[in-house]
Write an enzyme that holds these catalytic residues in place. Structure first.
Site, PDB file in Angstrom:
ATOM      1  N   GLY A   1      22.233  18.121 -17.192  1.00 40.29           N
ATOM      2  CA  GLY A   1      21.372  17.364 -16.293  1.00 40.29           C
ATOM      3  C   GLY A   1      20.706  18.241 -15.237  1.00 40.29           C
ATOM      4  O   GLY A   1      19.611  17.932 -14.759  1.00 40.29           O
TER       5      GLY A   1
ATOM      6  N   GLU B   1      25.498  20.041 -23.485  1.00 35.15           N
ATOM      7  CA  GLU B   1      26.124  18.734 -23.732  1.00 35.15           C
ATOM      8  C   GLU B   1      26.801  18.642 -25.081  1.00 35.15           C
ATOM      9  O   GLU B   1      27.787  17.915 -25.247  1.00 35.15           O
ATOM     10  CB  GLU B   1      25.085  17.611 -23.622  1.00 35.15           C
ATOM     11  CG  GLU B   1      24.538  17.404 -22.216  1.00 35.15           C
ATOM     12  CD  GLU B   1      23.257  18.180 -21.935  1.00 35.15           C
ATOM     13  OE1 GLU B   1      22.990  19.188 -22.621  1.00 35.15           O
ATOM     14  OE2 GLU B   1      22.520  17.772 -21.019  1.00 35.15           O
TER      15      GLU B   1
ATOM     16  N   ALA C   1      25.112  16.579 -15.197  1.00 39.54           N
ATOM     17  CA  ALA C   1      25.534  15.256 -14.785  1.00 39.54           C
ATOM     18  C   ALA C   1      27.034  15.356 -14.521  1.00 39.54           C
ATOM     19  O   ALA C   1      27.693  16.281 -14.989  1.00 39.54           O
ATOM     20  CB  ALA C   1      25.237  14.255 -15.891  1.00 39.54           C
TER      21      ALA C   1
ATOM     22  N   GLU D   1      17.768  19.598 -16.841  1.00 44.72           N
ATOM     23  CA  GLU D   1      16.840  18.488 -17.068  1.00 44.72           C
ATOM     24  C   GLU D   1      16.100  18.101 -15.784  1.00 44.72           C
ATOM     25  O   GLU D   1      14.904  17.815 -15.815  1.00 44.72           O
ATOM     26  CB  GLU D   1      17.605  17.292 -17.645  1.00 44.72           C
ATOM     27  CG  GLU D   1      18.143  17.606 -19.032  1.00 44.72           C
ATOM     28  CD  GLU D   1      19.000  16.499 -19.610  1.00 44.72           C
ATOM     29  OE1 GLU D   1      20.134  16.325 -19.098  1.00 44.72           O
ATOM     30  OE2 GLU D   1      18.570  15.817 -20.543  1.00 44.72           O
TER      31      GLU D   1
END
Ligand code: HXC
Length: 257
Positions: free
Chosen positions: A108, A131, A65, A111
């Site tokens: 992300g 993260e 992300a 993911e």
């Protein structure tokens, strides 16, 4: 198309979506998400399209992300906007799609790859959930999908240490279906996608739906769910065609009806 952060091409019945923010290693900001939601919805709607491949660059599938976008957000911003909930629209895609991962698939990025029906990896792919090093955790399903994919031990270690997992280990652990040379990755994924695209489309959607049910339902309910979908396929023209084609020793000709 007028996308700025992704490229979309149709190759016969296969849609190829390429993440294209090279300056940020394909970090997934809100614009990327909005464009992916739009492209995936268009794919799901478009009758001529039967499989999709999502890929990045040789250096990065996606490095996570967008940290710069999240940096200054507070709880009220995140909770109020239900940050990341939009990814559920991507996972709601009913037709099959494959992630083709070269380079970094971190946070992300890992993911999103795990949202795919399956992952094909280039030999230099690196998966990770780093993260924790930013004092947060996976937030787009990573803790859940990684645990389902590789089991508790490796999922815990990866989420707690943030270490990366290379392609070979990812294949051994069951995170990816196979590893291919990095430069051959997209062609390999397109070839597999073309194979899926040639299948009777309603059976493909049903197969995807029932395998996914295995991760949500207890066994007995999952088996009954499968059986009802199986029964339902006997209401399709393609089932008559498929079984007639077998008996007549010829290839099936699918209408998707
Ligand atoms: C925003 C990013 C980014 C990211 C890289 N960039 N990752 N920008 N968000 N996640 C930017 C860098 O700032 C830099 O831009 C450019 O991309 C190139 O990256 P470099 O770091 O210079 O490249 P390199 O040295 O090759 O290192 C590659 C890397 C490293 C190991 C992948 O970029 C990295 O560690 N990135 C962050 C990985 C990460 O922590 N991902 C998880 C994100 S959190 P500039 O302009 O500075 O040159 C996440 C949260 C999910 O995904 C849910 C919970 C919140």
């Amino acid at each position: 198309s007028n996308y700025e952060t992704i490229l979309v091409e149709q190759r016969d019945a296969v849609t190829l979506v390429t993440l294209n923010r090279p300056q940020a290693l394909n970090a997934l900001n809100s614009q990327v998400l909005a464009e992916l939601i739009d492209a995936f919805a268009a794919y799901d709607r478009e009758e001529s399209q039967r499989c999709l491949v999502l890929t990045g660059s040789e250096k990065a599938f996606a490095a996570g992300a967008d940290i710069k976008e999240m940096q200054s957000q507070g709880f009220a911003d995140m909770y109020g906007s239900n940050f990341f909930a939009g990814w559920e629209q991507v996972t709601a895609t009913r037709k099959p799609w494959i992630a083709a991962v070269n380079g970094f698939a971190l946070g992300g990025g890992c993911e999103v790859a795990m949202m795919a029906d399956f992952i094909i990896a280039g030999d230099k792919a690196k998966f990770g959930q780093p993260e924790i090093k930013l004092a947060v955790t996976p937030g787009m399903g990573g803790s859940q999908r990684l645990a389902h994919a590789v089991g508790k031990a490796k999922a815990m270690e990866m989420c707690l240490t943030g270490r990366m997992m290379g392609a070979e280990e990812a294949e051994r652990a069951g995170l990816v279906v196979r590893v291919v040379p990095a430069e051959a990755l997209v062609d390999e994924a397109l070839k597999t996608a073309a194979e899926i695209a040639a299948m009777p489309p309603l059976a493909a959607i049903a197969a995807k739906e029932m395998v996914n049910a295995a991760f949500e339902l207890p066994l007995g309910q999952g088996v009954r769910f499968e059986r009802r979908l199986f029964h339902g396929l006997f209401g399709t023209d393609d089932q008559k065609e498929g079984m007639s084609a077998f008996v007549e020793k010829r290839p099936g000709n699918w209408t998707g009806k």
